[in-house]
Design a protein around this motif. Structure first.
Motif, PDB file in Angstrom:
ATOM      1  N   ALA A  24      18.541  22.989  13.569  1.00 43.18           N
ATOM      2  CA  ALA A  24      19.412  23.099  14.803  1.00 43.18           C
ATOM      3  C   ALA A  24      20.019  24.485  15.200  1.00 43.18           C
ATOM      4  O   ALA A  24      19.731  24.827  16.136  1.00 43.18           O
ATOM      5  CB  ALA A  24      20.726  22.313  14.380  1.00 43.18           C
ATOM      6  N   LEU A  25      20.063  25.179  14.153  1.00 41.91           N
ATOM      7  CA  LEU A  25      20.459  26.681  14.373  1.00 41.91           C
ATOM      8  C   LEU A  25      19.262  27.499  15.056  1.00 41.91           C
ATOM      9  O   LEU A  25      19.516  28.074  15.924  1.00 41.91           O
ATOM     10  CB  LEU A  25      21.014  27.282  13.146  1.00 41.91           C
ATOM     11  N   GLY A  26      18.167  27.217  14.652  1.00 44.69           N
ATOM     12  CA  GLY A  26      17.033  27.734  14.865  1.00 44.69           C
ATOM     13  C   GLY A  26      16.654  27.389  16.323  1.00 44.69           C
ATOM     14  O   GLY A  26      16.272  28.417  17.295  1.00 44.69           O
ATOM     15  N   LEU A  27      16.729  26.240  16.537  1.00 40.63           N
ATOM     16  CA  LEU A  27      16.551  25.760  18.054  1.00 40.63           C
ATOM     17  C   LEU A  27      17.600  26.307  19.181  1.00 40.63           C
ATOM     18  O   LEU A  27      17.349  26.747  20.112  1.00 40.63           O
ATOM     19  CB  LEU A  27      16.558  24.274  18.152  1.00 40.63           C
ATOM     20  N   SER A  28      18.918  26.363  18.398  1.00 38.45           N
ATOM     21  CA  SER A  28      19.972  26.907  19.469  1.00 38.45           C
ATOM     22  C   SER A  28      19.701  28.460  19.848  1.00 38.45           C
ATOM     23  O   SER A  28      19.796  28.986  20.818  1.00 38.45           O
ATOM     24  CB  SER A  28      21.246  26.896  18.760  1.00 38.45           C
ATOM     25  N   ASN A  29      19.030  29.119  18.688  1.00 35.00           N
ATOM     26  CA  ASN A  29      18.691  30.706  18.969  1.00 35.00           C
ATOM     27  C   ASN A  29      17.566  30.542  19.938  1.00 35.00           C
ATOM     28  O   ASN A  29      17.364  31.541  20.693  1.00 35.00           O
ATOM     29  CB  ASN A  29      18.400  31.290  17.750  1.00 35.00           C
ATOM     30  N   THR A  30      16.541  29.845  19.547  1.00 38.57           N
ATOM     31  CA  THR A  30      15.176  30.099  20.283  1.00 38.57           C
ATOM     32  C   THR A  30      15.398  29.725  21.887  1.00 38.57           C
ATOM     33  O   THR A  30      14.875  30.514  22.638  1.00 38.57           O
ATOM     34  CB  THR A  30      14.148  29.204  19.568  1.00 38.57           C
ATOM     35  N   VAL A  31      15.965  28.665  21.925  1.00 42.57           N
ATOM     36  CA  VAL A  31      16.328  28.083  23.452  1.00 42.57           C
ATOM     37  C   VAL A  31      17.163  29.239  23.935  1.00 42.57           C
ATOM     38  O   VAL A  31      16.973  29.486  25.206  1.00 42.57           O
ATOM     39  CB  VAL A  31      16.800  26.698  23.361  1.00 42.57           C
TER      40      VAL A  31
END
Length: 675
Positions: free
Chosen positions: A332-339
């Motif tokens: 979730a944190l990775g997707l938040s940063n990537t997006v």
């Protein structure tokens, strides 16, 4: 075919719900129980997002509007994929200063000097490049976090102990504090990089104090005083106040109005935020050519951001009785940063201050995060341009006041001094390395030192003597439990180290049995016996030569006497040996009930122990072996004719009863090893 389809559909459903948690709870959302609390909480957190987003953007060396973007898009992504109900995702001081150190390192002012004779900096070009650096760093950070989450690597945070994280965030707070002094005093210190850069920056600011802009200092002190007083009121009366006073937003609005209508910018040259463009920007791909320059920093930001996020998430999860999936939090944190990186955002994590407000104002789910995002979105679209005359000094005071919780972590020092001095050492080394070596190198040194403390502690065994509790099968420490009865020759080895080292040193120290010494004594006895036998044989030969003239009958009697003499020497020596052995321990039990695995070194060491103790006629037994350990021993070829499986026992007491039944009541040595 139908059966396999029925099996795969539920499995697919579980997989989808685990990867997209919002699908599992949003359809069952209770408006009656949660809506009002989430609405109030979302509005409160949204109001906090506005000043904090703009203030923390300055830490990242970006324009304030990018802090607002960061408070919008990642929050919406976490709403879909996150598992914590109470944390507030967005800008955070520690992550912002880590981003700022990279953007300033790759985009210094000296690289954007104008062509004019005055050598002014082209701020527009510089800021645009720094945004590219921040977005590339953020996307790479998110990729690292997603990959770690997909491979179920969430446990990596366990290697970042709480003293390490708290020491690191405290050191980072000092970096944040020093970086904001230039806005409070209105000075422009030189930029330093590498080790001791924080010290050099502080010295340079002190050197520039005579050039302080008094109007900016006055604005800073007034704003700081108001923020501190009202925040203390919020803390003291938080049980009575329905909502905390949004003093940060009030100060921002008041400062903007006063600066605009009093003309402070033109009269006193007060540094303000400047242009804040309205509307959202189209998504833009990051500059992948920068990945090689930021890969190390991206991994550090990924680990630190996740450590802060999961520690806060699990705290709320334990408090309210729901599960926070560590691996899904990574995703979730990775997707938040990537997006977010595609929408001109920089790296995010959870904020303690906003999360506490979200919880205390009645927030029950991440719907509160969506509501806060709506407030930020309205600000970006319609209201943002009104804050163009906001003094940067006011944003700096907001940063200062929000560092209070991190500076409170200095109280860890006396607490750890009383409870655990090794953890205190980790805290101090982490703090010192972060201050002296900067954030990236300081984190690496801290992790290495923390791992070394674990290694060293595993090599320092602790021993204690066990006594038997009458009428039970318990064996307890005689120093702790005074009422237990000590079994003569029985001891317990508790160790905090690898099994192989424990077996090597523990048996020797805890039991008092010096294998080498006993083997040497045995060799000496055998050598002495051999020499005695040789002397007797030589003496017999001499006697035979002297009496060669005697008859064969007499010679036969002499030969018999010689044989009896040889045998008598052997028996007497063995009897003496046996007498010594009766006074010593005759059996050893290795308690490895808490050992979860054995490696090749441990297996080899255990074989040597069985061999060495066997040579001095001591029986060795194993107790409490887990099934996986027995399987590993079998695979490694540990069991043989000399070490049969009959030496294995379920409990220590079973082994003791077996030995006492086999040999009668005697001495028994108990060696316990725990991983």
């Amino acid at each position: 075919m139908k059966e396999s389809l029925r099996c795969s559909v539920p499995r697919l459903k579980r997989a989808v719900l685990s990867w997209v948690p919002v699908l599992s709870w949003l359809p069952h959302y209770s408006f009656r129980e949660n809506a009002i609390g989430d609405l109030i909480s979302g509005c409160s957190v949204g109001i906090m997002h506005l000043p904090q987003g703009m203030a923390y953007a300055l830490l990242a060396s970006l324009r304030p509007v990018y802090g607002l973007y960061t408070s919008l898009f990642p929050v919406l992504v976490y709403f879909i994929f996150g598992t914590s109900r109470h944390i507030s995702i967005g800008t955070f001081a520690v992550i912002s200063i880590m981003i700022g150190s990279v953007t300033e390192k790759l985009g210094p002012d000296s690289n954007f000097m104008g062509n004019g004779t005055n050598g002014t900096v082209d701020y527009d070009r510089r800021d645009a490049f720094r945004v590219q650096v921040a977005c590339s760093l953020t996307v790479l950070t998110g990729i690292f976090q997603i990959l770690l989450g997909v491979v179920r690597f969430g446990f990596v945070v366990t290697y970042l102990s709480e003293p390490l994280v708290r020491g690191y965030t405290t050191g980072s707070a000092c970096h944040v504090c020093i970086s904001q002094l230039k806005y409070l005093f209105g000075v422009k210190p030189a930029r330093f990089t590498g080790p001791l850069s924080l010290i050099y920056t502080l010295v340079d600011i002190c050197r520039l104090l005579p050039e302080t802009k008094v109007p900016e200092l006055v604005v800073s002190l007034v704003a700081l005083a108001v923020l501190i007083v009202v925040k203390e009121v919020n803390d003291c009366y938080r049980q009575k106040l329905p909502l905390p006073i949004p003093i940060e937003l009030i100060v921002v609005i008041a400062a903007t109005i006063i600066t605009h209508f009093c003309g402070l910018t033109s009269k006193y040259s007060i540094d303000v935020v400047g242009e804040i463009p309205s509307g959202l920007k189209a998504p833009q791909a990051p500059d992948v050519t920068l990945f090689s320059d930021v890969i190390g920093d991206a991994f550090a930001v990924a680990i630190v951001g996740y450590a802060i996020n999961i520690s806060l998430g699990k705290t709320f999860g334990l408090k309210y009785g729901y599960k926070v999936d560590s691996n899904q939090e990574l995703v979730a944190l990775g997707l938040s940063n990537t997006v977010g990186g595609f929408f001109q955002c920089y790296s995010v994590t959870s904020s303690l201050s906003r999360s506490l407000v979200q919880e205390s104002t009645g927030g029950k789910t991440q719907v509160a995060g969506v509501i806060s995002s709506v407030i930020v979105l309205i600000t970006i679209l319609k209201i943002g341009s009104l804050f163009e005359d906001l003094p940067k000094a006011v944003l700096s005071t907001i940063v200062f006041v929000n560092l209070k919780g991190m500076f409170k972590q200095f109280m860890d020092v006396p607490t750890l001094w009383k409870t655990n001095k090794v953890d205190l050492l980790v805290w101090l080394v982490t703090f010192a390395s972060t201050i002296l070596l900067n954030l990236d190198l300081g984190l690496a040194v801290s992790i290495v030192f923390s791992i070394l403390t674990v290694i060293f502690r595993t090599q320092l065994p602790r021993y204690s003597i066990l006594g038997h509790v009458s009428g039970t099968d318990l064996y307890l420490d005689t120093d702790t439990y005074k009422e237990v009865r000590v079994i003569r020759g029985t001891s317990h080895l508790h160790r905090e180290q690898s099994l192989s080292h424990c077996l090597f040193s523990g048996n020797r120290h805890a039991s008092g049995i010096e294998i080498g010494k006993l083997l040497t004594q045995k060799k000496k006895r055998d050598a002495k016996l051999k020499r005695t036998q040789e002397k007797e044989k030589k003496k017999a030969k001499k006697e035979a030569k002297k009496q060669v003239r005697l008859n064969w009958a007499y010679q036969h009697d002499v030969t018999v006497s010689d044989s009896d003499s040889d045998t008598g020497g052997h028996i007497n020596t063995q009897a003496s040996h046996s007498g010594d052995e009766e006074k010593a321990t005759h059996s050893i039990i290795l308690d490895i009930s808490t050992t979860s695995f054995v490696d090749t070194v441990a297996v080899k060491t255990m074989k040597n122990i069985f061999r060495d103790f066997g040579e001095i006629e001591l029986d060795v037994y194993l107790a409490g072996c887990q099934a996986c350990v027995v399987e590993q021993l079998e695979t490694a070829g540990f069991f043989s004719e000399s070490i049969p499986k009959s030496r294995l026992f379920v409990t220590v007491h079973d082994a003791v009863l077996h030995i006492l039944h086999k040999l009668g009541r005697g001495d028994c040595l108990l060696v316990s090893s725990s991983l």
